[in-house]
Design an enzyme around this catalytic site. Structure first.
Site, PDB file in Angstrom:
ATOM      1  NE  ARG A 253      -4.157   4.395   2.822  1.00  0.00           N
ATOM      2  CZ  ARG A 253      -3.653   4.539   4.031  1.00  0.00           C
ATOM      3  NH1 ARG A 253      -3.019   5.655   4.349  1.00  0.00           N
ATOM      4  NH2 ARG A 253      -3.770   3.585   4.936  1.00  0.00           N
TER       5      ARG A 253
ATOM      6  CG  ASP B 198      -2.520  -0.302  -2.798  1.00  0.00           C
ATOM      7  OD1 ASP B 198      -2.432   0.836  -2.289  1.00  0.00           O
ATOM      8  OD2 ASP B 198      -3.255  -1.185  -2.327  1.00  0.00           O
TER       9      ASP B 198
ATOM     10  CE  LYS C 172      -7.624   1.934   1.542  1.00  0.00           C
ATOM     11  NZ  LYS C 172      -7.586   1.314   2.862  1.00  0.00           N
TER      12      LYS C 172
ATOM     13  CB  SER D  26      -0.976  -0.039   1.177  1.00  0.00           C
ATOM     14  OG  SER D  26      -1.895   1.002   1.079  1.00  0.00           O
ATOM     15  CG  HIS D  27       0.013   3.674   3.201  1.00  0.00           C
ATOM     16  ND1 HIS D  27      -0.939   2.672   3.228  1.00  0.00           N
ATOM     17  CD2 HIS D  27       0.435   3.828   4.470  1.00  0.00           C
ATOM     18  CE1 HIS D  27      -1.097   2.249   4.474  1.00  0.00           C
ATOM     19  NE2 HIS D  27      -0.281   2.933   5.250  1.00  0.00           N
TER      20      HIS D  27
HETATM   21  C1  G1P Z   1      -4.485   2.010   8.107  1.00  0.00           C
HETATM   22  C2  G1P Z   1      -5.669   2.946   8.130  1.00  0.00           C
HETATM   23  C3  G1P Z   1      -6.932   2.184   7.802  1.00  0.00           C
HETATM   24  C4  G1P Z   1      -6.769   1.463   6.475  1.00  0.00           C
HETATM   25  C5  G1P Z   1      -5.526   0.594   6.501  1.00  0.00           C
HETATM   26  C6  G1P Z   1      -5.253  -0.046   5.160  1.00  0.00           C
HETATM   27  O1  G1P Z   1      -4.658   1.028   9.090  1.00  0.00           O
HETATM   28  O2  G1P Z   1      -5.798   3.593   9.366  1.00  0.00           O
HETATM   29  O3  G1P Z   1      -8.009   3.078   7.776  1.00  0.00           O
HETATM   30  O4  G1P Z   1      -7.870   0.656   6.210  1.00  0.00           O
HETATM   31  O5  G1P Z   1      -4.394   1.396   6.852  1.00  0.00           O
HETATM   32  O6  G1P Z   1      -5.058   0.906   4.151  1.00  0.00           O
HETATM   33  P1  G1P Z   1      -3.975   1.112  10.520  1.00  0.00           P
HETATM   34  O7  G1P Z   1      -2.494   1.288  10.290  1.00  0.00           O
HETATM   35  O8  G1P Z   1      -4.545   2.314  11.200  1.00  0.00           O
HETATM   36  O9  G1P Z   1      -4.341  -0.168  11.189  1.00  0.00           O
HETATM   37 ZN    ZN Z   2      -3.222   1.489  -0.466  1.00  0.00          ZN
END
Ligand code: G1P
Ligand code: ZN
Length: 543
Positions: free
Chosen positions: A282, A279, A376, A112-113
């Site tokens: 967001r 990915d 998402k 992801s990020h």
């Molecule tokens: C974080 C975000 C959550 C999101 C997840 C995956 O999770 O807060 O909203 O669904 O990344 O992208 P967290 O690190 O808070 O568990």
């Molecule tokens: Zn992501």
């Protein structure tokens, strides 16, 4: 069939997380990725001869694992693999491919990020036939299997050419390399009024989309520049790079600071700025001179969604994660539709979407999406915003201010403490948990605690219960502070503190956010002893 050495993936990761996320060198251990992929296949039933979708966000190690996954899919009896050209598929695009081609499921490679590169993060997750993250039943089974696994199946075969679109044969299985963008772009054309958005760009509307050198580059370039006629250069950092150019592909005000500064640069700023993550699931939305919080964005999109042809008939309901502000609740109330508060994480929305209880959902962490896929979707949110801007012919700021005037404003901020020692973070949460029952009635400054609990979710569709999803402290008057630990970090613990105040009075909608929340921020410190318990003087990220 190969025997695998004793690298047990997952061994130190708590079950229930929707995929495996580790540093690249961990994934590079002998048989490590193989063991995890076999654990996935061993936890599924009835896929012989069926189709598996494979793709990733292009980060370092993407291509290697894709080659492994394809050969393992063949040896395990899948009939076909559909893989994105170059190994690329954004998470929402993969979800769409699974649904559109009725695949059995999909393997998405992404962290992801989180940053990418030889010493950064990598991840593997499994999505089911509805296109959404695997249910807890499946992830628990994968976890159990991964503790016992001692062999895996892999076909002896040459590398697949991932760069040319078309079909080949691999050990009796068909491998189709597909255009990663085409199906997704077509879906967006069905949902949104492309003609109206094209018209807006034709009149000189200026936007900047920062793809953060991650997966959305090719998607944004095709849709915004090629199909919607935005000028060349609208998409920045549009080429996916294995290390995301050395940046965090996280579209927040810290990591997308350049975009933020540009949008705040005065009259010459573009009309609209947006970004997406590694990915592509967001989104970050910034108007000229105004940042739109993801919580507000969800409410605004829900309130205006019928301007988009794909949603002209209205929506059935809205879902938001618990820490997301209650701005959307007011929209749901006005529309007379259902409102659902779920634990953090996209997988909880899947049941509600499948049962058509909700059409749109979102999280404060910059995730917004709808029933068009089961993830998402960053670019979807950007296109819906564009559709609304074209339909209303007003600026982002005007639309946001009118929304606040109608519904009131939910001041909102999240304070993250990243890299806290795990024991200390657990200690902070444990101490709050122990004191929950004693908190109501406690006075902190001018605030009085009305209620305090540890959020539990009762899924209205499958009746499952998820406990310990975050500590909520509600004050008299409706303001609140929420504490929870991140489930996605890869080093130490991350404490997230979510702070929210509702302000109905339009004359008080111009206060700087941290100032508007100052008494709540102080109350959070008093109630949880954040500084002394974490050893941090201040949050590492404020959004
Ligand atoms: C974080 C975000 C959550 C999101 C997840 C995956 O999770 O807060 O909203 O669904 O990344 O992208 P967290 O690190 O808070 O568990
Ligand atoms: Zn992501």
């Amino acid at each position: 069939m190969k025997n695998s050495v004793a690298t047990k993936p997952y061994a130190d990761q708590k079950p229930g997380t929707s995929g495996l996320r580790k540093k690249v060198p961990v994934f590079q251990q002998e048989n490590y990725a193989e063991n995890f992929i076999q654990s996935i296949f061993d936890s599924l039933e009835g896929f012989a001869g069926k189709t598996l979708v494979i793709g990733g966000d292009g980060r370092y190690f993407n291509r290697e694992v894709i080659q492994i996954a394809i050969r393992m899919a063949a040896a395990n009896g899948f009939g076909k693999v559909m893989v994105g050209q170059g190994g690329i598929l954004s998470t929402p695009a993969a979800s769409n491919i699974i649904r559109k081609y009725k695949a059995f499921g999909g393997i998405i490679l992404s962290a992801s990020h989180n940053p990418g590169g030889p010493n950064e993060d990598f991840g593997i997750k499994y999505n089911a036939s509805n296109g959404g993250p695997a249910s807890e039943r499946i992830t628990d089974a994968i976890y159990e299997r991964s503790k016992a696994i001692d062999s895996y199946k892999i076909a002896e075969a040459d590398e697949v050419n991932l760069d040319d679109i078309g079909e080949t044969e691999l050990a009796g299985m068909t491998v189709e390399v597909i255009d990663p963008v085409a199906d997704y772009a077509e879906l967006m054309e069905q949902l949104f009024d492309f003609a109206a958005i094209r018209g807006m760009f034709g009149l000189g509307f200026r936007m900047v989309f920062d793809a953060m050198s991650a997966v959305t580059g090719p998607y944004a370039t095709e849709i915004l520049e090629n199909r919607l006629g935005a000028p060349k250069g609208t998409v920045r950092n549009g080429k996916p790079l294995p290390d995301f150019g050395g940046h965090h592909p996280d579209p927040n005000l810290v990591h997308a600071k350049e975009l933020y500064d540009l949008m705040m640069s005065g009259d010459d700023a573009p009309d609209f700025g947006a970004a997406s993550d590694g990915d592509g699931d967001r989104n970050l939305i910034i108007g000229k001179g105004i940042f739109v919080t993801p919580s507000d964005s969800l409410a605004l999109l829900a309130a205006n969604i019928t301007l988009a042809p794909g949603y002209a008939g209205g929506i059935t309901g809205i879902a938001r994660s618990m820490p997301t502000s209650a701005a959307a609740d007011r929209v749901a109330e006005k529309l007379g539709i259902g409102m659902y508060e779920t634990p953090t994480g996209w997988k909880f929305f899947g049941n509600l979407l499948d049962a058509d209880k909700v059409t749109i959902c979102g999280e404060e962490s910059a995730g917004t999406g709808s029933n068009h896929v089961r993830e998402k979707d960053g670019l979807w949110a950007v296109l819906l915003w564009l559709n609304i801007l074209a339909g209303r012919g007003e600026s982002v700021e005007d639309i946001v201010r009118k929304h606040w005037a109608t519904y009131g404003r939910n001041y909102y901020s999240r304070h993250d403490y990243e890299g806290v020692e795990t024991d200390r973070a657990n200690g902070l949460m444990g101490s709050l948990r122990e004191r929950l029952a004693t908190l109501p009635g406690t006075r902190v400054g001018d605030l009085v605690v009305a209620e305090a609990d540890d959020f539990a979710y009762h899924d209205p569709v499958d009746e499952s219960v998820s406990k310990n999803q975050g500590i909520r402290i509600l004050f008299e008057g409706g303001s609140r502070v929420v504490f929870r630990l991140s489930g996605t970090g890869t080093s130490g613990a991350t404490l997230r503190v979510y702070i929210e105040r509702y302000e109905p009075d339009p004359d008080r909608h111009d206060i700087e956010t941290q100032t508007a929340l100052a008494d709540l921020i102080a109350a959070a410190e008093t109630l949880a002893d954040i500084k002394s318990r974490t050893g941090f003087d201040a949050p590492t990220v404020i959004t």
